[in-house]
Scaffold this active site. Structure first.
Site, PDB file in Angstrom:
ATOM      1  N   GLU A 157      44.303  27.123 -12.770  1.00 41.64           N
ATOM      2  CA  GLU A 157      45.666  26.300 -12.451  1.00 41.64           C
ATOM      3  C   GLU A 157      46.072  26.460 -11.066  1.00 41.64           C
ATOM      4  O   GLU A 157      47.026  26.216 -10.396  1.00 41.64           O
ATOM      5  CB  GLU A 157      46.702  26.702 -13.442  1.00 41.64           C
ATOM      6  CG  GLU A 157      46.632  26.146 -14.792  1.00 41.64           C
ATOM      7  CD  GLU A 157      45.717  26.756 -15.786  1.00 41.64           C
ATOM      8  OE1 GLU A 157      45.408  28.002 -15.445  1.00 41.64           O
ATOM      9  OE2 GLU A 157      44.924  25.956 -16.577  1.00 41.64           O
ATOM     10  N   THR A 215      34.310  35.247 -20.719  1.00 43.33           N
ATOM     11  CA  THR A 215      34.141  34.312 -21.631  1.00 43.33           C
ATOM     12  C   THR A 215      33.278  33.247 -21.054  1.00 43.33           C
ATOM     13  O   THR A 215      32.907  33.210 -19.903  1.00 43.33           O
ATOM     14  CB  THR A 215      35.683  33.499 -21.752  1.00 43.33           C
ATOM     15  OG1 THR A 215      35.862  32.847 -20.537  1.00 43.33           O
ATOM     16  CG2 THR A 215      36.886  34.115 -21.929  1.00 43.33           C
ATOM     17  N   HIS A 239      33.226  30.335 -20.079  1.00 41.03           N
ATOM     18  CA  HIS A 239      33.643  29.210 -19.189  1.00 41.03           C
ATOM     19  C   HIS A 239      34.056  29.978 -17.854  1.00 41.03           C
ATOM     20  O   HIS A 239      34.587  29.485 -16.943  1.00 41.03           O
ATOM     21  CB  HIS A 239      34.675  28.326 -19.808  1.00 41.03           C
ATOM     22  CG  HIS A 239      36.046  28.925 -20.238  1.00 41.03           C
ATOM     23  ND1 HIS A 239      36.226  29.863 -20.767  1.00 41.03           N
ATOM     24  CD2 HIS A 239      37.001  28.237 -19.534  1.00 41.03           C
ATOM     25  CE1 HIS A 239      37.586  30.081 -20.808  1.00 41.03           C
ATOM     26  NE2 HIS A 239      38.125  29.040 -19.967  1.00 41.03           N
TER      27      HIS A 239
END
Ligand code: INI
Length: 158
Positions: A58, A86, A88
């Site tokens: 973001e 993770t 991603h």
């Protein structure tokens, strides 16, 4: 020959700081380092606006908004991506890098990359106060230098 370079005098500069909450053990130190760098170089606390976002993905969105507002001489993005945390992480770091660059290019306002991409939390912590200094401070100095370089370029009509 004309050589143009930005100096590290921060007085009068208005700076937007976008900080990711993900891995906040690291990003809070990045923030400390960045604020320390800004204030030590003459930026006034009242000329800094700090915006928190959920994760590094973001950062570009908020950076673009701040840079588009016309109210800042530079925007600093601070985040931390830990490899393998993770699946991603790779998309997150690639999009953060790409989006942060785009925010600067599209708005014409310097937007600097203060995202630590590390193999482990230990390695990330090394970059925010260990042997390698603090990447947040480095980002702050890059922001001041770029803002002043833009000023010099404008003086030259460039
Ligand atoms: N955000 C980070 O800032 N660092 C990470 O390491 C990370 N990993 O690995 O997942 C991460 N993910 C969250 C992401 O930035 C977004 O906030 C989320 O996908 C919602 O859009």
């Amino acid at each position: 020959m004309l050589r143009l370079e930005g100096n590290l005098l921060g007085e009068g500069l208005r700076v937007g700081l976008v900080i990711s909450r993900f891995n906040d053990l690291v990003t809070r130190s990045l923030r400390e380092g960045a604020l320390d760098g800004l204030l030590r170089h003459g930026v006034k606390a009242e000329d800094v606006v700090e915006v928190w976002v959920p994760g590094s993905f973001e950062l570009p969105q908020a950076a673009f908004r701040l840079a588009s507002s016309g109210r800042f001489d530079a925007v600093i993005c601070l985040g931390c991506v830990i490899r393998g945390e993770t699946p991603h992480w790779e998309y997150v770091s690639a999009q953060a890098a790409r989006g942060i660059a785009q925010a600067g290019i599209k708005t014409g306002v310097p937007v600097v990359f203060g995202v630590v991409v590390a193999e482990s939390l230990d390695q990330a912590l090394e970059r925010v106060g260990g042997k390698q200094g603090n990447k947040g401070t480095e980002a702050a100095l890059s922001a001041i230098e770029m803002a002043n370089l833009w000023h010099r370029l404008r003086e030259q009509g460039l």
